[in-house]
Write an enzyme that holds these catalytic residues in place. Sequence first.
Site, PDB file in Angstrom:
ATOM      1  N   THR A 135      -4.080  -1.040  -4.935  1.00 56.19           N
ATOM      2  CA  THR A 135      -4.380  -2.758  -5.616  1.00 56.19           C
ATOM      3  C   THR A 135      -6.307  -2.996  -5.797  1.00 56.19           C
ATOM      4  OG1 THR A 135      -3.436  -4.157  -6.427  1.00 56.19           O
ATOM      5  CG2 THR A 135      -2.705  -3.688  -4.356  1.00 56.19           C
ATOM      6  N   ASP A 136      -6.306  -3.770  -6.333  1.00 52.14           N
ATOM      7  CA  ASP A 136      -7.829  -4.611  -6.310  1.00 52.14           C
ATOM      8  C   ASP A 136      -7.876  -5.892  -5.603  1.00 52.14           C
ATOM      9  OD1 ASP A 136      -6.043  -5.891  -8.377  1.00 52.14           O
ATOM     10  OD2 ASP A 136      -7.915  -5.578  -9.654  1.00 52.14           O
ATOM     11  N   GLU A 137      -5.681  -6.096  -5.540  1.00 57.10           N
ATOM     12  CA  GLU A 137      -6.161  -7.151  -5.075  1.00 57.10           C
ATOM     13  C   GLU A 137      -5.243  -7.634  -3.081  1.00 57.10           C
ATOM     14  OE1 GLU A 137      -2.078  -9.210  -6.644  1.00 57.10           O
ATOM     15  OE2 GLU A 137      -1.984  -7.738  -8.144  1.00 57.10           O
ATOM     16  N   TYR A 160       2.311  -9.988  -1.246  1.00 60.18           N
ATOM     17  CA  TYR A 160       2.067  -8.639  -1.632  1.00 60.18           C
ATOM     18  C   TYR A 160       1.086  -8.061  -1.717  1.00 60.18           C
ATOM     19  CZ  TYR A 160       0.643  -5.133  -5.156  1.00 60.18           C
ATOM     20  OH  TYR A 160       0.380  -3.608  -6.294  1.00 60.18           O
ATOM     21  N   LYS A 164      -0.013  -4.197   0.822  1.00 56.33           N
ATOM     22  CA  LYS A 164      -0.502  -3.517   0.180  1.00 56.33           C
ATOM     23  C   LYS A 164      -1.823  -3.418   0.888  1.00 56.33           C
ATOM     24  CE  LYS A 164      -0.455  -0.980  -2.920  1.00 56.33           C
ATOM     25  NZ  LYS A 164       0.516   0.142  -2.977  1.00 56.33           N
TER      26      LYS A 164
HETATM   27  P1  NAD Z   1       7.140  -0.827 -10.067  1.00 55.57           P
HETATM   28  O1  NAD Z   1       7.326  -1.987  -9.667  1.00 55.57           O
HETATM   29  O2  NAD Z   1       6.676  -0.713 -11.821  1.00 55.57           O
HETATM   30  O3  NAD Z   1       7.783   0.065  -9.607  1.00 55.57           O
HETATM   31  C1  NAD Z   1       7.967   0.972  -8.192  1.00 55.57           C
HETATM   32  C2  NAD Z   1       8.899   2.250  -8.773  1.00 55.57           C
HETATM   33  O4  NAD Z   1       8.946   1.740  -7.358  1.00 55.57           O
HETATM   34  C3  NAD Z   1      10.454   1.723  -8.956  1.00 55.57           C
HETATM   35  O5  NAD Z   1      10.891   3.081  -9.758  1.00 55.57           O
HETATM   36  C4  NAD Z   1      11.394   1.275  -7.692  1.00 55.57           C
HETATM   37  O6  NAD Z   1      12.502   2.080  -8.131  1.00 55.57           O
HETATM   38  C5  NAD Z   1      10.464   2.609  -7.070  1.00 55.57           C
HETATM   39  N1  NAD Z   1      10.721   1.720  -5.263  1.00 55.57           N
HETATM   40  C6  NAD Z   1      10.512   0.929  -4.777  1.00 55.57           C
HETATM   41  N2  NAD Z   1      10.919   0.717  -3.872  1.00 55.57           N
HETATM   42  C7  NAD Z   1      11.395   2.342  -3.536  1.00 55.57           C
HETATM   43  C8  NAD Z   1      11.626   2.853  -1.560  1.00 55.57           C
HETATM   44  N3  NAD Z   1      11.522   1.631  -0.819  1.00 55.57           N
HETATM   45  N4  NAD Z   1      11.942   3.930  -1.603  1.00 55.57           N
HETATM   46  C9  NAD Z   1      11.004   4.478  -2.821  1.00 55.57           C
HETATM   47  N5  NAD Z   1      10.951   3.745  -4.067  1.00 55.57           N
HETATM   48  C10 NAD Z   1      10.732   2.951  -4.157  1.00 55.57           C
HETATM   49  O7  NAD Z   1       5.107  -0.424  -9.589  1.00 55.57           O
HETATM   50  P2  NAD Z   1       4.123  -0.303 -11.097  1.00 55.57           P
HETATM   51  O8  NAD Z   1       3.602  -1.278 -11.933  1.00 55.57           O
HETATM   52  O9  NAD Z   1       4.320   1.070 -11.587  1.00 55.57           O
HETATM   53  O10 NAD Z   1       3.046   0.391  -9.508  1.00 55.57           O
HETATM   54  C11 NAD Z   1       3.869   1.442  -9.110  1.00 55.57           C
HETATM   55  C12 NAD Z   1       1.687   1.436  -8.077  1.00 55.57           C
HETATM   56  O11 NAD Z   1       1.094   1.090  -8.541  1.00 55.57           O
HETATM   57  C13 NAD Z   1       2.839   0.505  -6.986  1.00 55.57           C
HETATM   58  O12 NAD Z   1       2.014   0.892  -5.472  1.00 55.57           O
HETATM   59  C14 NAD Z   1       1.315  -1.022  -7.482  1.00 55.57           C
HETATM   60  O13 NAD Z   1       1.583  -1.664  -5.586  1.00 55.57           O
HETATM   61  C15 NAD Z   1       0.066  -0.046  -7.569  1.00 55.57           C
HETATM   62  N6  NAD Z   1      -0.343  -0.545  -8.195  1.00 55.57           N
HETATM   63  C16 NAD Z   1      -0.240  -1.547  -9.903  1.00 55.57           C
HETATM   64  C17 NAD Z   1      -1.029  -2.078 -10.632  1.00 55.57           C
HETATM   65  C18 NAD Z   1       0.216  -2.855 -11.628  1.00 55.57           C
HETATM   66  O14 NAD Z   1      -0.932  -3.442 -12.420  1.00 55.57           O
HETATM   67  N7  NAD Z   1       0.954  -1.928 -12.328  1.00 55.57           N
HETATM   68  C19 NAD Z   1      -1.851  -2.058 -10.238  1.00 55.57           C
HETATM   69  C20 NAD Z   1      -2.660  -1.389  -9.288  1.00 55.57           C
HETATM   70  C21 NAD Z   1      -1.845  -0.660  -8.078  1.00 55.57           C
HETATM   71  P1  TYD Z   2       1.237 -10.465 -13.196  1.00 57.17           P
HETATM   72  O1  TYD Z   2       1.236  -8.988 -15.040  1.00 57.17           O
HETATM   73  O2  TYD Z   2       2.704 -10.435 -12.546  1.00 57.17           O
HETATM   74  O3  TYD Z   2       0.214  -9.127 -12.667  1.00 57.17           O
HETATM   75  P2  TYD Z   2      -0.912  -9.757 -11.129  1.00 57.17           P
HETATM   76  O4  TYD Z   2       0.155 -10.988 -10.670  1.00 57.17           O
HETATM   77  O5  TYD Z   2      -0.444  -8.375 -10.175  1.00 57.17           O
HETATM   78  O6  TYD Z   2      -2.219  -9.958 -11.779  1.00 57.17           O
HETATM   79  O7  TYD Z   2       0.907 -11.122 -13.669  1.00 57.17           O
HETATM   80  C1  TYD Z   2      -1.099 -11.634 -14.746  1.00 57.17           C
HETATM   81  C2  TYD Z   2      -0.833 -12.516 -14.479  1.00 57.17           C
HETATM   82  O8  TYD Z   2      -0.547 -13.561 -15.034  1.00 57.17           O
HETATM   83  C3  TYD Z   2      -1.861 -13.157 -12.883  1.00 57.17           C
HETATM   84  O9  TYD Z   2      -3.114 -14.488 -13.469  1.00 57.17           O
HETATM   85  C4  TYD Z   2      -0.456 -14.401 -13.368  1.00 57.17           C
HETATM   86  C5  TYD Z   2      -0.092 -14.282 -14.937  1.00 57.17           C
HETATM   87  N1  TYD Z   2       1.370 -14.734 -14.879  1.00 57.17           N
HETATM   88  C6  TYD Z   2       1.933 -16.008 -16.168  1.00 57.17           C
HETATM   89  O10 TYD Z   2       0.303 -17.275 -16.347  1.00 57.17           O
HETATM   90  N2  TYD Z   2       2.541 -16.431 -16.458  1.00 57.17           N
HETATM   91  C7  TYD Z   2       3.935 -15.058 -15.878  1.00 57.17           C
HETATM   92  O11 TYD Z   2       5.039 -15.085 -16.719  1.00 57.17           O
HETATM   93  C8  TYD Z   2       3.611 -14.064 -15.357  1.00 57.17           C
HETATM   94  C9  TYD Z   2       4.291 -12.967 -14.773  1.00 57.17           C
HETATM   95  C10 TYD Z   2       1.797 -14.237 -15.126  1.00 57.17           C
END
Ligand code: NAD
Ligand code: TYD
Length: 355
Positions: A135-137, A160, A164
């Site tokens: 992630t960019d975080e 989180y 990561k």
């Molecule tokens: P998500 O929370 O929707 O899905 C996570 C999945 O991992 C779920 O299916 C869960 O059952 C599985 N999981 C959790 N713990 C596990 C374990 N111990 N063993 C096996 N499976 C397990 O997450 P997402 O949004 O799809 O993100 C996927 C990846 O991408 C993550 O690594 C996250 O850090 C990264 N990422 C997400 C975003 C975003 O905006 N969603 C952006 C950048 C990077």
């Molecule tokens: P989120 O979808 O949780 O992603 P991330 O924290 O990984 O960026 O949140 C996106 C942005 O929206 C973040 O600045 C937090 C804000 N947010 C709200 O304002 N209200 C909400 O109910 C949630 C879940 C997030």
Amino acid sequence: MTKTVLVTGGCGFIGVNFVRLLLETREDWQVVNLDKLTYAGNLQSLEDVQDDPRYRFICGDICDKNCVDDIFTKYHIDTVVHFAAESHVDRSITGPDEFIQTNIVGTFTLLEAARNHWLEKGMDADTCRFLHVSTDEVYGSLGDTGYFTEQTSYDPRSPYSASKSSSDHLVRAYFHTYGLPVLITNCSNNYGPYQFPEKLIPLVLNNALKGRELPVYGDGGNVRDWLYVRDHCEAIVRVVEKGQVGQSYNIGGHNEKKNLEVVELLCDMLDKKVGLMESGKSRRSLITFVKDRLGHDRRYAIDAGKIDEELGWTPAFTFETGMEKTVDWYLHNRSWMESVMDGSYRKYYEDMYGS
Ligand code: NAD
Ligand code: TYD
């Protein structure tokens, strides 16, 4: 070229979209999906591909060494695309334990399995790839200007992002120490189909359709750089196929938006697509400013120049085209939303917003 890909977390938001993309576009690739099915994982999201002979699902934990080892042995895994993680910042603030376990120990377990099977047992490591989806975080928070590049120092500020960051460091260490053929991608906020409704965009869509409050943290001025999930998945495939081992690639959408802007846009889109609420009011009237997230990062923005220049990837979707597809998907898949909210999340949701 044929590949046997272990996708971890393939039942989560991005994993589901990634598995679908592979099955649609990479005929010669076999896909093994290892997922623990936590609250965020949903088998139903891949129901229509479960009988595809190129696809196998295994319910298991990435922290379980025996389970991971068995998968490498049985399926001759040559590529890992590692999504599995605890992914929600708010949950990491109230309960960080699982984040340390899955995100750090789980990544370590996968790295050890890859090292053992690819380097110790003499597979042709040149054709193997371990891609860690990050992630960019990890880069922390920006002020009003500037962008994260691959050279930006890590400065994680939530449990989180710290977990990561730790896993990114481990992945990089396995490259420098053992020569494991790793790749890292650091992506901005994704949106699109199959996102669990605790995240901002699906939460707002769900609540707005039910006439419930739309919680905006703080002043709503925090900025995220939004990327349509299909673009992220395409970028990951590009990095697997063409990326240089040991390198990191930033992935972003060039779509910086304040949270309040995103919420207002979603309200306007729903008002237009399904009509105003019964009260005759716009859904914007549901917007409620609530207590800010602890340590809330102010702004994220990605410089995705490297992946563009070196691998020729740029996003295909604009924020407008991606949001249009996303809103339509949630409108047509309301039963998906209800079914993933079953279990522990429904109780939490109903305590928060009413039943
Ligand atoms: P998500 O929370 O929707 O899905 C996570 C999945 O991992 C779920 O299916 C869960 O059952 C599985 N999981 C959790 N713990 C596990 C374990 N111990 N063993 C096996 N499976 C397990 O997450 P997402 O949004 O799809 O993100 C996927 C990846 O991408 C993550 O690594 C996250 O850090 C990264 N990422 C997400 C975003 C975003 O905006 N969603 C952006 C950048 C990077
Ligand atoms: P989120 O979808 O949780 O992603 P991330 O924290 O990984 O960026 O949140 C996106 C942005 O929206 C973040 O600045 C937090 C804000 N947010 C709200 O304002 N209200 C909400 O109910 C949630 C879940 C997030």
